[in-house]
Design an enzyme around this catalytic site. Structure first.
Site, PDB file in Angstrom:
ATOM      1  N   ASP A 150      23.991  36.180  53.052  1.00  0.00           N
ATOM      2  CA  ASP A 150      24.323  35.344  54.200  1.00  0.00           C
ATOM      3  C   ASP A 150      25.830  35.087  54.241  1.00  0.00           C
ATOM      4  O   ASP A 150      26.489  34.951  53.201  1.00  0.00           O
ATOM      5  CB  ASP A 150      23.609  34.000  54.108  1.00  0.00           C
ATOM      6  CG  ASP A 150      22.121  34.126  54.366  1.00  0.00           C
ATOM      7  OD1 ASP A 150      21.663  35.226  54.686  1.00  0.00           O
ATOM      8  OD2 ASP A 150      21.418  33.108  54.228  1.00  0.00           O
ATOM      9  N   ASP A 164      13.347  37.674  57.746  1.00  0.00           N
ATOM     10  CA  ASP A 164      14.060  37.352  56.503  1.00  0.00           C
ATOM     11  C   ASP A 164      13.320  37.888  55.279  1.00  0.00           C
ATOM     12  O   ASP A 164      12.281  38.547  55.390  1.00  0.00           O
ATOM     13  CB  ASP A 164      14.260  35.835  56.421  1.00  0.00           C
ATOM     14  CG  ASP A 164      15.636  35.452  55.889  1.00  0.00           C
ATOM     15  OD1 ASP A 164      16.209  36.235  55.102  1.00  0.00           O
ATOM     16  OD2 ASP A 164      16.155  34.378  56.264  1.00  0.00           O
TER      17      ASP A 164
END
Length: 942
Positions: free
Chosen positions: A221, A156
């Site tokens: 996301d 991430d």
């Protein structure tokens, strides 16, 4: 010079699309992810609630559900599996409570299932969940993952600022450099680990990602919704929009990643989830599921396990689809496949269903006599001479695999159109459903039949023949039903429609559905009983019949404003927008609005009602201390209704708004005038019934004068009878040739007429040569109780003339086959003796041979009905029955039964093999104990 360069670039792009492409991109040279990775990830459904038990159960479910066999292999744990670092070694520490046996043992468990295990980390100083990141520990973490047996790592992009701020509001490092460093650490670990770069599309990872990783995120996301709205999260369609523009970057070993699948999580419709799976497969995107695999609905399984769509995603050529048409709401994607076929997706982004059509030339296929179109969702092939089209629902995607073929090798091509006389019906009322089957191919089909599946308690009465011996190229056949709703049903229901037929490839099926909205008496319906066209919500999904709650679906409380509870309504969090298609069917929108009590006096919002992009009403600024406002908004003629909640201008924290009791008052409209309904087909010499009725009468009707005309060389009028017990029918005795006249008088208080009134019996003449015959209501006059007369519009009805009527035989064959297929042979209760199914099937096959024989006589058809009826009854009578407590099925109570119960003593429903024991749980309490033994003992002593 610029113009010349533009022409050259355009020519190169055209060549890339129409010619079979070579490997376009040199991806990370680790030999992994030669096709897009397939698997499952914890985050979308469970967030930080991860554990060893959860992952093991998901691995088990991946195998038992068939996902492993379909190609899914990675079981990936997202954030929150780690707690800290060892103060001596610096190694990452696995949460000992959630993962008591450690990550190596979990990887071994997953590997024994034939699957692979993935983990999550962050290229920054912390993970997005605030756990230790990998910055400063790249080599150590990569080596640790290799020692554990990890096969996939998602990396991430949180906390990458020097001051470790969560969303990187400060100066950011060069992503390509940091991710390259982590990639080298994975390469040096000595284990092949798929590398997933997750930096949300920042700094153009599609440019440098192919040289570093196996997949790279193209945007933010994803959230469980069709459209982004005001959320930070992307909706399904927003994630697609970003990824589709970077097709040149993808290829074997490296893939654009629009983020994980939301299929089955509940925030979008089945059609929207089907679109996500289609579009991700066309994009050659990773197929990483994010739902609960243990509790999947059949609809979710049908999507995730669609091997034909998966084959497009996993095609070894590894080319991402290109968008060739973009007309706003209509888009067409084309993906070249390794064998020369083209995958074609037709996307409808709009609010209404629409037909989308392209040609074989448009999608880059070579000239050919014809083309085979394999429908990857309907799972059948049809032939075409060059057109690829489909009726695509709102937010739906039709998907085909198209290949050239000669005319001789083309299968048939049928289209099915389903319409309802009224898509919104009051409970207890009736509507007509019409299914038209059109042969738009070059070949005839045979043995066509159309059937319905209606919800429990509904009835479907056919008004015409439902099967056809032959449907010629260019011909359309039609079937009609009366659909009657139960008196207590409310909300949305779907009627399933199946059309089956035979062509050169064997028996095929078309599947479709018609949505019906059941309105309570008086025509009022709650919005929480409807499915929205699309929705966006500022915090988690919006909720039906509960407050907004938190991030999860279904985590709210009873809607409560100022201490007043509401059983129905919508719970949202600003900024929020929920859109419904209401098609001008309603008069009034009604709702109480306010901030839900669950936020304890906080928040400020404004409620707005929009119709067809025009604001119709707003509440003004409302705070938790504001008095509840009642909205009553005129929505006559509105087709698209949108409910909006804004944040009051001070951010959306605690802005939990309620549309309490939100409902619509409907204009229940039905067509007015005369209706003629009868079978689509009748055999020579056969009789048939034609029903005459009135629909939508807004006046009392006490008298009618009706004249029907027909061709007397083709048809013979037999007699008529009233359907209404309060109606007197007088037939004109001085009939003209080809005309029959009726005078009707309606008595008493039942003169407000709707529905069927007359049943007219007709006979097709045995010697007629006509292929079809028409009966017309040439003149109809109606009068109310004051003597005022008015005329009905003329109506006509046509019946196709067939040689022999096989309707009853075909219906019997279908019934017998259904009972045969549902039966189980064995010796237990509810089973059938060995060999009984084979005997019944032989009788079915004999009857089918008569049905298929175009030269069969009327007597042969009647004998086939008699023979199969007798055989079916004999079969049904052969079912094995046992007495309660007769556990060995020998028809008596004995010590043998007692021994079977004793052998299972102590077993409970928690036992993994409970299915083998529950048949001796005679009192159904979930355990085998003394009470069950007592049941058998009492039976023996009786």
């Amino acid at each position: 010079m610029k113009k010349v360069l533009s022409v050259v670039i355009l020519f190169m792009m055209v060549c890339m699309f129409f010619l079979t492409p070579a490997h376009q991109v040199k991806a990370a040279d680790n030999g992994l992810a030669e096709t897009p990775p397939m698997g499952w990830n914890t985050w979308n459904k469970f967030g930080c609630n991860v554990s060893e038990k959860l992952v093991e159960e998901m691995a088990d479910a991946m195998v038992s559900s068939g996902m492993k066999d379909a190609g899914y292999q990675y079981v990936n744990i997202d954030d929150c599996w780690q707690t800290s670092r060892d103060t001596t070694t610096g190694k990452i520490v696995v949460d000992p409570v959630r993962f008591p046996n450690g990550m190596k043992a979990l990887a071994d468990y997953v590997h024994l299932k034939g699957l692979k295990l993935g983990l999550y980390t962050d290229v920054g100083y912390k993970t997005c969940g605030g756990r230790p990141g990998s910055r400063g520990y790249y080599d150590l973490d990569a080596q640790t993952y290799a020692e554990w047996g990890i096969d996939y790592v998602k990396v991430d992009w949180c906390y990458v600022d020097p001051d470790a701020q969560f969303l990187n509001y400060g100066p950011k490092p060069d992503a390509a450099t940091w991710y390259s460093e982590f990639g080298r650490a994975l390469e040096n670990s000595g284990r092949g680990i798929v590398y997933s770069i997750c930096n949300w599309g920042e700094q153009s990872p599609w440019v440098w990602g192919p040289q570093i990783g196996n997949l790279w995120r193209t945007g933010q996301d994803i959230g469980d919704a069709w459209e982004k709205g005001t959320n930070w999260f992307n909706g399904i369609i927003n994630a697609y929009d970003t990824a589709v523009t970077h097709s040149a970057s993808a290829g074997p070993g490296g893939w654009n990643d629009p983020d994980m699948l939301e299929v089955g999580n509940g925030g979008a419709t089945t059609e929207e989830y089907r679109s996500q799976f289609s579009l991700w497969s066309m994009l050659a995107a990773p197929l990483i599921a994010g739902n609960d695999l243990r509790t999947m609905s059949q609809a979710t399984k049908d999507i995730l396990l669609n091997k034909e769509v998966i084959a497009v995603n996993q095609d070894p050529l590894g080319v991402q689809a290109t968008k060739i048409i973009d007309n706003g709401d209509i888009e067409v994607l084309v993906k070249p496949l390794a064998n020369g076929d083209k995958a074609v997706a037709l996307l409808n982004r709009g609010a209404q269903a629409t037909k989308i059509s392209v040609t074989a030339t448009d999608v880059g296929l070579p000239a050919s006599e014809g083309y085979i179109l394999r429908d990857l969702w309907q799972h059948f092939s049809k032939g075409s001479t060059g057109t690829i089209n489909a009726d695509v629902p709102s937010h739906g995607t039709a998907m085909f695999r198209v290949s050239p073929a000669t005319i001789d090798n083309l299968p048939s091509s049928l289209d099915m159109t389903i319409t309802a006389s009224n898509g919104q019906i009051e409970s207890g009322k009736t509507a007509e459903l019409t299914v038209a089957l059109h042969n738009d191919g070059v070949k005839d089909v045979t043995n066509a039949a159309i059937s319905l599946i209606v919800p429990n308690g509904w009835t479907a009465a056919p008004l015409s023949a439902t099967s056809f011996d032959h449907v010629a190229a260019g011909q359309t056949v039609t079937v009609m039903w009366n659909i009657t709703l139960p008196s207590d049903v409310v909300g949305i229901s779907d009627i399933g429609v199946t059309a089956s037929y035979e062509d050169i490839d064997g028996r095929k099926q078309l599947q479709g559905s018609q949505r019906i909205i059941a309105l309570p008496p008086g025509g009022t319906i709650y919005l929480s009983d409807l499915e929205p066209l699309h929705s966006a919500n500022g915090w988690g999904p919006f909720e039906k019949d509960m407050s907004n709650g938190e991030m999860g679906q279904g985590d709210g409380k009873k809607i409560t404003i100022k201490g007043v509870p509401y059983n129905k309504g919508l719970g949202v969090n600003a900024q929020s927008s929920i859109t419904y298609t209401i098609d001008g069917k309603y008069d009034l929108f009604i709702s109480d609005v306010g901030i839900d009590d669950e936020v304890s006096g906080k928040g400020s919002v404004t409620f707005e009602v929009w119709g067809d992009d025009v604001k119709l009403w707003d509440s003004g600024l409302m705070k938790a201390t504001s008095t509840t406002v009642s909205a009553k908004v005129d929505v006559k003629g509105v087709k698209i209704l949108k409910l909006v909640v804004t944040d009051g201008g001070d951010g959306n924290a605690y802005d939990h708004g309620d549309w309490a009791g939100a409902r619509l008052t409907a204009l229940v409209q039905e067509p007015k005038g005369a209706v003629l309904l009868g079978p689509d087909q009748a055999a020579k010499g056969a009789t048939f019934d034609l029903n005459y009725g009135l629909n939508g009468m807004d006046q009392n009707i006490y008298a009618q004068d009706l004249r029907f005309t027909y061709d007397p060389s083709q048809l013979e009028y037999v007699f008529a009878e009233s359907v209404n017990p309060d109606e007197v029918v007088i037939v004109d005795q001085a009939q003209k040739q080809g005309e029959v006249r009726f005078l009707l008088a309606t008595l008493g208080q039942n003169a407000h007429l709707d529905g069927n009134l007359l049943k007219l019996h007709w006979k097709v003449k045995s010697d007629t040569q006509a292929a079809a015959s028409m009966i017309s209501l040439s003149k109809g006059v109606i009068a109310d109780g004051t003597g005022l007369e008015s005329e009905l519009e003329s109506k006509s009805y046509t019946v196709q003339v067939s040689a022999i009527d096989k309707t009853a035989l075909k219906a019997l064959i279908a019934d017998a086959q259904s009972k045969h297929d549902a039966a189980t042979e064995g010796t237990g209760a509810g089973q059938y003796p060995s060999g009984s199914k084979a005997s019944l099937q032989a009788a079915i096959d004999q009857a089918q041979a008569v049905a298929d024989n175009t030269a069969a006589t009327k007597e042969q058809v009647e004998q086939a009905v008699i023979a199969l009826t007798a055989k079916l009854q004999s079969f049904m009578d052969s079912i094995i029955t046992t007495k309660p407590g007769d556990t060995n099925g020998d028809g008596r109570y004995s010590i043998g039964d007692l021994s079977i119960v004793a052998a299972a003593y102590g077993k409970t429903s928690d036992d993994p093999n409970w299915s083998s024991y529950k048949n001796v749980d005679l009192n159904n309490d979930g355990k085998i104990d003394i009470d069950d033994l007592a049941v058998v003992a009492r039976k023996i002593l009786e």
